[in-house]
Design an enzyme around this catalytic site. Structure first.
Site, short mmCIF file in Angstrom:
data_model
loop_
_atom_site.label_atom_id
_atom_site.label_comp_id
_atom_site.label_asym_id
_atom_site.label_seq_id
_atom_site.Cartn_x
_atom_site.Cartn_y
_atom_site.Cartn_z
N HIS A 73 0.84 -1.20 0.00
CA HIS A 73 0.00 0.00 0.00
C HIS A 73 0.88 1.25 0.00
CE1 HIS A 73 -3.13 -2.62 2.26
NE2 HIS A 73 -3.65 -2.36 1.08
N LYS A 108 -15.68 -8.41 5.12
CA LYS A 108 -15.35 -9.42 6.14
C LYS A 108 -15.10 -8.70 7.47
CE LYS A 108 -12.53 -9.97 3.02
NZ LYS A 108 -11.23 -10.02 2.43
N ARG A 128 -1.90 -5.65 -8.60
CA ARG A 128 -0.82 -6.61 -8.38
C ARG A 128 -0.85 -7.60 -9.53
NH1 ARG A 128 -2.99 -7.42 -2.44
NH2 ARG A 128 -4.83 -6.97 -3.68
N SER A 142 -2.77 -7.68 2.67
CA SER A 142 -3.02 -7.61 4.12
C SER A 142 -3.36 -9.00 4.64
CB SER A 142 -4.18 -6.66 4.40
OG SER A 142 -3.87 -5.36 3.96
P1 ADP Z 1 -9.79 -3.57 -0.63
O1 ADP Z 1 -10.43 -4.32 0.50
O2 ADP Z 1 -10.58 -2.43 -1.16
O3 ADP Z 1 -9.19 -4.46 -1.72
P2 ADP Z 1 -7.15 -3.24 0.37
O4 ADP Z 1 -6.78 -2.48 1.59
O5 ADP Z 1 -6.93 -4.70 0.40
O6 ADP Z 1 -8.59 -2.83 0.06
O7 ADP Z 1 -6.38 -2.64 -0.88
C1 ADP Z 1 -6.58 -1.32 -1.32
C2 ADP Z 1 -5.98 -1.17 -2.69
O8 ADP Z 1 -4.60 -1.41 -2.61
C3 ADP Z 1 -6.52 -2.13 -3.73
O9 ADP Z 1 -6.54 -1.46 -4.98
C4 ADP Z 1 -5.50 -3.23 -3.75
O10 ADP Z 1 -5.46 -3.88 -5.01
C5 ADP Z 1 -4.23 -2.42 -3.52
N1 ADP Z 1 -3.16 -3.20 -2.94
C6 ADP Z 1 -3.17 -3.99 -1.84
N2 ADP Z 1 -1.97 -4.56 -1.63
C7 ADP Z 1 -1.16 -4.11 -2.63
C8 ADP Z 1 0.19 -4.36 -3.01
N3 ADP Z 1 0.96 -5.22 -2.35
N4 ADP Z 1 0.66 -3.72 -4.09
C9 ADP Z 1 -0.12 -2.90 -4.81
N5 ADP Z 1 -1.40 -2.63 -4.53
C10 ADP Z 1 -1.92 -3.24 -3.46
#
Ligand code: ADP
Length: 172
Positions: free
Chosen positions: A18, A42, A91, A129
């Protein structure tokens, strides 16, 4: 004119993946608002105020990045704060279909708001995450995946050996 970009997500918790996306966006836009979703599908490990606090601690020292909480329709929130750009991270190909769908829906909801996708450094391509929580729950070392403030919070939440309060279904 100031260009504000919103980077929305659950951030449960914020990871180095992130942060990579946030810092890339911070070089492209005047302001980046990391928008932590209050309601996630979730049950999150961290409460919304904790997810905000961890994200705030992680982006400290970057003057054009702020962290906020939002609820309800993302485009409505973006409009309210004057943002015209939504940032999402891409990703592997597996992210693509869902992200594509969301971007098109958001465009239908507000055609003035554009979604852009940023790719992280290769080393973060497989980082999520969920993986971080699974590794931490099993007592694994997550120091290369998350900022130290998050690492400490995970240790507090999950106990010293990681398995005390939460067991991972996938890796256990
Ligand atoms: P959501 O529950 O909306 O997917 P996340 O917190 O998991 O929220 O992720 C927010 C954004 O960050 C999403 O666009 C996700 O694809 C991106 N993201 C999460 N991890 C990574 C990573 N390792 N590299 C690039 N983008 C990421």
């Amino acid at each position: 004119m100031t260009t504000i970009a919103v980077y929305p997500g659950s951030f449960d918790p914020i990871t180095n993946g992130h942060l990579d996306v946030i810092y890339r966006a911070a070089t492209m836009f005047d302001r980046v608002v990391v928008a932590v979703a209050q309601n996630v599908e979730k049950v999150p490990l961290f409460s919304a105020p904790d997810r905000v606090a961890l994200a705030r601690a992680a982006v400290q020292g970057h003057p054009n990045v702020t962290v906020d909480e939002f609820d309800g329709l993302l485009v409505r929130y973006a409009r309210r704060i004057g943002a015209r750009v939504l940032v999402r991270g891409l990703r592997a190909v597996s992210d693509f279909e869902y992200e594509f769908q969301m971007a098109l829906v958001n465009r239908r909801l507000d055609r003035h708001i554009e979604t852009i996708f940023l790719m992280p450094k290769e080393e973060y391509i497989f980082l999520s995450s969920r993986t971080v929580k699974e590794v931490a729950a099993l007592g694994g070392d997550v120091s290369g995946f998350v900022p130290s403030v998050v690492e400490r919070a995970l240790r507090r939440k999950l106990g010293v050996n990681g398995t005390q309060r939460r067991r991972s279904k996938r890796l256990a």
